[in-house]
Design a protein around this motif. Structure first.
Motif, mmCIF file in Angstrom:
data_model
loop_
_atom_site.group_PDB
_atom_site.id
_atom_site.type_symbol
_atom_site.label_atom_id
_atom_site.label_comp_id
_atom_site.label_asym_id
_atom_site.label_seq_id
_atom_site.Cartn_x
_atom_site.Cartn_y
_atom_site.Cartn_z
ATOM 1 N N ILE A 146 65.716 22.618 38.593
ATOM 2 C CA ILE A 146 66.967 22.917 38.118
ATOM 3 C C ILE A 146 67.664 23.832 38.146
ATOM 4 O O ILE A 146 68.946 23.966 38.217
ATOM 5 N N GLN A 147 66.972 25.288 38.162
ATOM 6 C CA GLN A 147 68.073 26.513 38.425
ATOM 7 C C GLN A 147 68.419 26.328 39.779
ATOM 8 O O GLN A 147 69.692 26.845 39.991
ATOM 9 N N GLN A 148 67.666 25.633 40.775
ATOM 10 C CA GLN A 148 68.263 25.862 42.187
ATOM 11 C C GLN A 148 69.766 24.821 42.128
ATOM 12 O O GLN A 148 70.662 24.985 42.707
ATOM 13 N N SER A 149 69.329 23.641 41.457
ATOM 14 C CA SER A 149 70.634 22.611 41.286
ATOM 15 C C SER A 149 71.846 23.499 40.683
ATOM 16 O O SER A 149 72.972 23.272 40.849
ATOM 17 N N ALA A 150 71.675 24.263 39.565
ATOM 18 C CA ALA A 150 72.529 24.899 38.912
ATOM 19 C C ALA A 150 73.246 25.902 39.964
ATOM 20 O O ALA A 150 74.595 26.203 40.046
ATOM 21 N N LYS A 151 72.458 26.653 40.909
ATOM 22 C CA LYS A 151 72.910 27.641 41.803
ATOM 23 C C LYS A 151 73.773 26.963 42.973
ATOM 24 O O LYS A 151 74.424 27.712 43.852
ATOM 25 N N SER A 152 73.705 25.798 43.118
ATOM 26 C CA SER A 152 73.884 25.065 44.325
ATOM 27 C C SER A 152 75.514 25.071 44.517
ATOM 28 O O SER A 152 76.109 25.202 45.916
ATOM 29 N N PHE A 171 54.963 16.870 26.716
ATOM 30 C CA PHE A 171 55.789 17.946 27.936
ATOM 31 C C PHE A 171 56.544 18.949 27.270
ATOM 32 O O PHE A 171 56.525 20.132 27.483
ATOM 33 N N THR A 172 57.073 18.675 25.769
ATOM 34 C CA THR A 172 57.797 19.498 25.161
ATOM 35 C C THR A 172 56.804 21.030 24.667
ATOM 36 O O THR A 172 57.203 22.021 24.704
ATOM 37 N N SER A 173 55.547 20.570 24.210
ATOM 38 C CA SER A 173 54.757 21.682 24.114
ATOM 39 C C SER A 173 54.008 22.614 25.075
ATOM 40 O O SER A 173 53.252 23.202 24.792
ATOM 41 N N ILE A 174 54.113 22.106 26.417
ATOM 42 C CA ILE A 174 53.507 22.894 27.210
ATOM 43 C C ILE A 174 54.324 24.199 27.486
ATOM 44 O O ILE A 174 55.558 24.308 27.686
ATOM 45 N N GLU A 175 53.665 25.362 27.075
ATOM 46 C CA GLU A 175 54.158 26.608 27.105
ATOM 47 C C GLU A 175 54.464 27.046 28.318
ATOM 48 O O GLU A 175 53.675 27.334 29.274
ATOM 49 N N THR A 176 55.832 27.500 28.613
ATOM 50 C CA THR A 176 56.142 28.404 29.615
ATOM 51 C C THR A 176 57.413 28.993 29.188
ATOM 52 O O THR A 176 58.310 28.419 28.549
ATOM 53 N N ASP A 177 58.008 29.968 29.807
ATOM 54 C CA ASP A 177 59.229 30.469 29.561
ATOM 55 C C ASP A 177 60.295 30.234 30.585
ATOM 56 O O ASP A 177 61.367 30.698 30.694
ATOM 57 N N ALA A 178 59.872 29.229 31.400
ATOM 58 C CA ALA A 178 60.671 28.793 32.288
ATOM 59 C C ALA A 178 62.117 28.229 31.803
ATOM 60 O O ALA A 178 63.052 28.196 32.372
ATOM 61 N N ILE A 179 61.974 27.628 30.639
ATOM 62 C CA ILE A 179 63.469 27.109 30.252
ATOM 63 C C ILE A 179 64.501 28.051 29.681
ATOM 64 O O ILE A 179 65.337 28.122 30.009
ATOM 65 N N GLU A 180 63.508 29.168 29.067
ATOM 66 C CA GLU A 180 64.415 30.353 28.737
ATOM 67 C C GLU A 180 65.202 30.953 30.221
ATOM 68 O O GLU A 180 66.604 30.957 29.888
ATOM 69 N N GLN A 181 64.493 30.940 31.201
ATOM 70 C CA GLN A 181 65.166 31.803 32.277
ATOM 71 C C GLN A 181 66.120 30.575 32.893
ATOM 72 O O GLN A 181 67.002 30.991 33.499
ATOM 73 N N THR A 182 65.913 29.063 32.811
ATOM 74 C CA THR A 182 66.676 28.276 33.527
ATOM 75 C C THR A 182 68.075 28.159 32.687
ATOM 76 O O THR A 182 68.931 28.206 33.122
ATOM 77 N N LEU A 183 67.903 28.528 31.234
ATOM 78 C CA LEU A 183 69.164 28.347 30.565
ATOM 79 C C LEU A 183 70.062 29.725 30.853
ATOM 80 O O LEU A 183 71.176 29.649 30.861
ATOM 81 N N LYS A 184 69.351 30.911 31.034
ATOM 82 C CA LYS A 184 70.272 32.045 31.531
ATOM 83 C C LYS A 184 70.697 31.801 32.721
ATOM 84 O O LYS A 184 72.017 32.464 32.920
ATOM 85 N N ILE A 185 70.159 31.261 33.662
ATOM 86 C CA ILE A 185 70.864 31.038 35.150
ATOM 87 C C ILE A 185 72.035 30.158 34.904
ATOM 88 O O ILE A 185 73.081 30.327 35.436
ATOM 89 N N ILE A 186 71.823 28.964 34.168
ATOM 90 C CA ILE A 186 72.870 27.873 34.122
ATOM 91 C C ILE A 186 73.998 28.658 33.205
ATOM 92 O O ILE A 186 75.453 28.321 33.903
ATOM 93 N N GLY A 187 73.796 29.436 32.406
ATOM 94 C CA GLY A 187 74.905 30.214 31.838
ATOM 95 C C GLY A 187 75.750 31.088 32.948
ATOM 96 O O GLY A 187 76.931 31.125 32.713
#
Length: 268
Positions: A146-152, A171-187
Protein backbone atom coordinates in the motif's frame (compact mmCIF):
# COMPACT_ATOMS: atom_id res chain seq x y z
CA UNK A 1 -23.58 16.66 -2.09
CA UNK A 2 -23.90 12.89 -2.54
CA UNK A 3 -21.47 10.75 -4.50
CA UNK A 4 -20.17 7.20 -4.80
CA UNK A 5 -16.83 6.63 -6.51
CA UNK A 6 -16.53 2.85 -6.21
CA UNK A 7 -18.96 0.73 -8.23
CA UNK A 8 -18.68 -2.39 -10.34
CA UNK A 9 -20.80 -3.96 -13.06
CA UNK A 10 -21.27 -7.19 -15.00
CA UNK A 11 -18.07 -6.74 -17.03
CA UNK A 12 -15.90 -7.97 -14.14
CA UNK A 13 -17.69 -11.32 -14.06
CA UNK A 14 -18.80 -11.22 -10.41
CA UNK A 15 -21.13 -8.20 -10.26
CA UNK A 16 -24.74 -7.86 -11.34
CA UNK A 17 -26.11 -5.27 -13.75
CA UNK A 18 -24.96 -3.11 -16.64
CA UNK A 19 -23.19 0.21 -16.21
CA UNK A 20 -26.40 1.94 -17.22
CA UNK A 21 -28.27 0.09 -14.46
CA UNK A 22 -25.91 1.67 -11.94
CA UNK A 23 -26.29 5.13 -13.44
CA UNK A 24 -30.09 4.89 -13.39
CA UNK A 25 -30.12 3.65 -9.80
CA UNK A 26 -27.79 6.48 -8.76
CA UNK A 27 -30.22 8.97 -10.30
CA UNK A 28 -33.10 7.29 -8.48
CA UNK A 29 -31.16 7.54 -5.20
CA UNK A 30 -30.48 11.23 -5.71
CA UNK A 31 -26.70 11.12 -6.19
CA UNK A 32 -24.95 14.10 -7.74
CA UNK A 33 -21.94 12.08 -8.92
CA UNK A 34 -21.63 8.39 -9.75
CA UNK A 35 -18.19 6.93 -10.39
CA UNK A 36 -17.90 3.80 -12.54
CA UNK A 37 -14.79 1.94 -11.43
CA UNK A 38 -14.75 -1.66 -12.55
CA UNK A 39 -11.80 -3.99 -11.99
CA UNK A 40 -8.84 -3.39 -14.27
CA UNK A 41 -7.89 -6.03 -16.82
CA UNK A 42 -4.73 -8.03 -16.15
CA UNK A 43 -2.61 -5.86 -18.40
CA UNK A 44 0.59 -7.72 -17.56
CA UNK A 45 -0.72 -11.05 -18.90
CA UNK A 46 -0.36 -12.25 -22.47
CA UNK A 47 -3.85 -13.76 -22.14
CA UNK A 48 -6.80 -11.57 -23.02
CA UNK A 49 -8.97 -12.82 -20.17
CA UNK A 50 -6.73 -14.26 -17.46
CA UNK A 51 -9.38 -14.57 -14.71
CA UNK A 52 -12.90 -14.34 -16.23
CA UNK A 53 -14.70 -14.16 -12.87
CA UNK A 54 -12.49 -11.38 -11.46
CA UNK A 55 -11.94 -8.72 -14.13
CA UNK A 56 -12.84 -7.72 -17.67
CA UNK A 57 -10.72 -8.95 -20.60
CA UNK A 58 -8.15 -6.58 -22.04
CA UNK A 59 -10.13 -6.51 -25.28
CA UNK A 60 -13.08 -4.86 -23.46
CA UNK A 61 -11.07 -2.12 -21.77
CA UNK A 62 -11.66 0.49 -24.48
CA UNK A 63 -15.28 -0.66 -24.89
CA UNK A 64 -15.76 -0.06 -21.15
CA UNK A 65 -14.31 3.43 -21.40
CA UNK A 66 -16.42 4.30 -24.43
CA UNK A 67 -19.57 3.07 -22.72
CA UNK A 68 -18.95 5.20 -19.62
CA UNK A 69 -18.25 8.25 -21.80
CA UNK A 70 -21.44 7.62 -23.77
CA UNK A 71 -23.47 7.42 -20.56
CA UNK A 72 -21.74 10.52 -19.21
CA UNK A 73 -23.12 12.40 -22.22
CA UNK A 74 -26.52 10.71 -22.20
CA UNK A 75 -27.29 11.54 -18.58
CA UNK A 76 -25.39 14.82 -18.22
CA UNK A 77 -28.56 16.74 -17.39
CA UNK A 78 -29.42 14.33 -14.54
CA UNK A 79 -26.14 13.24 -12.95
CA UNK A 80 -22.38 13.56 -13.32
CA UNK A 81 -20.99 10.22 -14.50
CA UNK A 82 -17.29 9.83 -13.73
CA UNK A 83 -14.87 7.52 -15.53
CA UNK A 84 -12.91 5.55 -12.98
CA UNK A 85 -11.23 2.22 -12.53
CA UNK A 86 -10.25 0.03 -9.61
CA UNK A 87 -6.75 -1.01 -10.47
CA UNK A 88 -4.81 -3.89 -9.02
CA UNK A 89 -1.39 -2.87 -7.77
CA UNK A 90 1.56 -5.00 -8.79
CA UNK A 91 4.83 -3.11 -8.21
CA UNK A 92 6.65 -5.13 -10.85
CA UNK A 93 4.05 -4.20 -13.49
CA UNK A 94 3.13 -0.65 -12.45
CA UNK A 95 4.61 0.94 -15.57
CA UNK A 96 2.41 -1.24 -17.80
CA UNK A 97 -0.67 -0.07 -15.91
CA UNK A 98 0.49 3.53 -15.84
CA UNK A 99 0.81 3.62 -19.63
CA UNK A 100 -2.69 2.24 -20.11
CA UNK A 101 -4.31 4.79 -17.82
CA UNK A 102 -2.50 7.74 -19.40
CA UNK A 103 -4.03 6.89 -22.78
CA UNK A 104 -7.59 7.61 -21.62
CA UNK A 105 -9.54 10.45 -19.94
CA UNK A 106 -9.96 8.93 -16.49
CA UNK A 107 -11.41 11.09 -13.75
CA UNK A 108 -9.63 8.93 -11.16
CA UNK A 109 -8.06 5.54 -10.62
CA UNK A 110 -8.43 3.62 -7.35
CA UNK A 111 -5.34 1.63 -6.42
CA UNK A 112 -6.14 -1.54 -4.50
CA UNK A 113 -3.88 -4.26 -3.15
CA UNK A 114 -5.65 -7.58 -3.69
CA UNK A 115 -2.66 -9.93 -3.62
CA UNK A 116 -0.01 -10.51 -0.97
CA UNK A 117 2.57 -13.28 -1.41
CA UNK A 118 0.71 -14.22 -4.62
CA UNK A 119 -2.46 -15.05 -2.68
CA UNK A 120 -5.71 -13.10 -2.82
CA UNK A 121 -6.26 -11.15 0.40
CA UNK A 122 -9.81 -12.54 0.59
CA UNK A 123 -8.73 -16.17 0.19
CA UNK A 124 -10.31 -18.09 3.03
CA UNK A 125 -7.85 -20.30 4.84
CA UNK A 126 -4.74 -18.32 3.89
CA UNK A 127 -4.06 -17.67 7.59
CA UNK A 128 -4.36 -21.29 8.70
CA UNK A 129 -1.20 -22.76 10.17
CA UNK A 130 0.72 -19.47 10.26
CA UNK A 131 2.74 -18.58 13.35
CA UNK A 132 2.28 -15.21 15.04
CA UNK A 133 5.48 -13.97 13.42
CA UNK A 134 4.37 -15.12 9.98
CA UNK A 135 1.05 -13.28 10.41
CA UNK A 136 2.94 -10.11 11.30
CA UNK A 137 5.08 -10.56 8.21
CA UNK A 138 2.02 -10.93 5.96
CA UNK A 139 0.41 -7.81 7.44
CA UNK A 140 3.60 -5.80 7.04
CA UNK A 141 3.99 -6.94 3.43
CA UNK A 142 0.39 -5.88 2.79
CA UNK A 143 1.05 -2.40 4.11
CA UNK A 144 4.37 -2.15 2.34
CA UNK A 145 2.50 -2.71 -0.93
CA UNK A 146 0.00 0.00 0.00
CA UNK A 147 2.91 2.35 0.75
CA UNK A 148 4.39 1.60 -2.67
CA UNK A 149 1.04 2.20 -4.33
CA UNK A 150 0.80 5.59 -2.61
CA UNK A 151 4.25 6.52 -3.91
CA UNK A 152 3.60 5.32 -7.48
CA UNK A 153 1.84 8.49 -8.61
CA UNK A 154 -0.69 6.43 -10.55
CA UNK A 155 -3.65 6.59 -8.16
CA UNK A 156 -5.87 9.36 -6.87
CA UNK A 157 -7.53 7.08 -4.29
CA UNK A 158 -6.31 4.03 -2.38
CA UNK A 159 -8.95 1.34 -1.99
CA UNK A 160 -10.08 -0.41 1.21
CA UNK A 161 -6.77 -0.13 3.08
CA UNK A 162 -7.58 -2.73 5.75
CA UNK A 163 -9.61 -5.11 3.58
CA UNK A 164 -7.41 -8.05 4.53
CA UNK A 165 -9.62 -8.33 7.61
CA UNK A 166 -12.56 -9.16 5.32
CA UNK A 167 -12.69 -12.89 5.99
CA UNK A 168 -10.22 -12.81 8.87
CA UNK A 169 -11.36 -10.27 11.49
CA UNK A 170 -8.39 -11.20 13.69
CA UNK A 171 -6.21 -9.34 11.16
CA UNK A 172 -7.01 -6.12 13.02
CA UNK A 173 -5.40 -7.35 16.23
CA UNK A 174 -2.08 -8.40 14.63
CA UNK A 175 0.25 -5.91 16.28
CA UNK A 176 2.57 -3.90 14.05
CA UNK A 177 3.32 -0.23 13.48
CA UNK A 178 3.01 -0.71 9.71
CA UNK A 179 -0.37 1.02 9.57
CA UNK A 180 0.99 4.13 11.29
CA UNK A 181 3.89 4.36 8.86
CA UNK A 182 1.56 3.75 5.91
CA UNK A 183 -0.77 6.59 6.88
CA UNK A 184 2.20 8.91 7.32
CA UNK A 185 3.36 8.10 3.78
CA UNK A 186 -0.14 8.44 2.32
CA UNK A 187 -0.39 11.87 3.92
CA UNK A 188 2.99 12.91 2.57
CA UNK A 189 2.11 11.68 -0.92
CA UNK A 190 -1.25 13.48 -0.71
CA UNK A 191 -3.30 10.54 -1.96
CA UNK A 192 -6.87 10.06 -0.73
CA UNK A 193 -8.21 6.90 0.90
CA UNK A 194 -11.77 5.69 0.58
CA UNK A 195 -14.26 4.77 3.24
CA UNK A 196 -15.59 1.61 1.67
CA UNK A 197 -18.84 0.22 3.06
CA UNK A 198 -18.55 -3.23 1.48
CA UNK A 199 -16.86 -4.60 4.61
CA UNK A 200 -20.38 -5.12 5.94
CA UNK A 201 -20.80 -7.88 3.33
CA UNK A 202 -17.78 -9.81 4.69
CA UNK A 203 -17.13 -11.66 7.96
CA UNK A 204 -15.54 -8.60 9.54
CA UNK A 205 -18.66 -6.45 9.22
CA UNK A 206 -18.36 -2.68 9.31
CA UNK A 207 -16.40 -0.52 6.92
CA UNK A 208 -12.89 -0.29 5.52
CA UNK A 209 -10.94 1.20 7.18
CA UNK A 210 -11.78 0.90 10.86
CA UNK A 211 -12.44 3.99 12.97
CA UNK A 212 -9.07 3.85 14.70
CA UNK A 213 -7.33 3.98 11.33
CA UNK A 214 -9.46 6.93 10.27
CA UNK A 215 -8.52 8.74 13.48
CA UNK A 216 -4.82 8.34 12.66
CA UNK A 217 -5.50 9.27 9.03
CA UNK A 218 -6.91 12.58 10.24
CA UNK A 219 -3.76 13.12 12.32
CA UNK A 220 -1.64 12.71 9.18
CA UNK A 221 -3.95 14.96 7.13
CA UNK A 222 -5.00 12.13 4.84
CA UNK A 223 -7.90 13.08 2.59
CA UNK A 224 -10.90 10.75 2.53
CA UNK A 225 -13.48 9.83 -0.08
CA UNK A 226 -16.48 7.49 -0.28
CA UNK A 227 -17.17 4.29 -2.16
CA UNK A 228 -19.79 1.61 -1.63
CA UNK A 229 -17.85 -0.95 -3.69
CA UNK A 230 -21.29 -1.98 -4.92
CA UNK A 231 -21.58 -5.13 -6.98
CA UNK A 232 -25.34 -4.70 -7.31
CA UNK A 233 -27.09 -1.45 -8.29
CA UNK A 234 -29.14 -1.48 -5.07
CA UNK A 235 -26.00 -0.96 -2.91
CA UNK A 236 -25.02 2.34 -4.54
CA UNK A 237 -24.39 4.98 -1.87
CA UNK A 238 -24.86 2.35 0.85
CA UNK A 239 -24.59 4.01 4.31
CA UNK A 240 -23.36 7.28 2.81
CA UNK A 241 -25.09 9.34 5.50
CA UNK A 242 -23.82 7.09 8.32
CA UNK A 243 -20.25 7.44 7.07
CA UNK A 244 -20.75 11.19 6.76
CA UNK A 245 -21.92 11.38 10.37
CA UNK A 246 -19.09 9.21 11.68
CA UNK A 247 -16.43 11.21 9.87
CA UNK A 248 -17.73 14.39 11.44
CA UNK A 249 -17.59 12.73 14.87
CA UNK A 250 -13.97 11.72 14.25
CA UNK A 251 -13.11 15.29 13.30
CA UNK A 252 -13.14 15.43 9.51
CA UNK A 253 -14.83 18.44 7.94
CA UNK A 254 -14.67 17.60 4.22
CA UNK A 255 -14.13 14.78 1.76
CA UNK A 256 -12.96 14.37 -1.81
CA UNK A 257 -14.19 13.55 -5.27
CA UNK A 258 -12.29 13.78 -8.54
CA UNK A 259 -12.85 15.20 -12.01
CA UNK A 260 -10.15 14.75 -14.68
CA UNK A 261 -7.82 13.65 -11.87
CA UNK A 262 -8.22 16.95 -10.06
CA UNK A 263 -9.32 16.65 -6.45
CA UNK A 264 -12.30 18.64 -5.24
CA UNK A 265 -13.13 18.90 -1.55
CA UNK A 266 -16.75 19.22 -0.45
CA UNK A 267 -18.04 19.80 3.10
CA UNK A 268 -19.32 16.81 5.03
Amino acid sequence: MKFDLHTHNERCGHAIGTIEDYVKKAIEYGLNYIGISDHSPYFYSEEDHLYPTIAMPKSEFVLYINEVLRLKKKYEDKIHVLLGMESDFYPEHIDVYRRQYLLHPFDYVIGSVHYVQDLNIFKKGRWEGLTSQQKIQVKEEYYDLIQQSAKSGVFQILGHIDAMKGFYPEFTSIETDAIEQTLKIIGEEDVAIEINTSGKTKDCGGWYPADEILERALFYNVKVSFGSDSHTPERIGDEFELVQKRLKEIGFSEWAYFIEKKRYMTPL
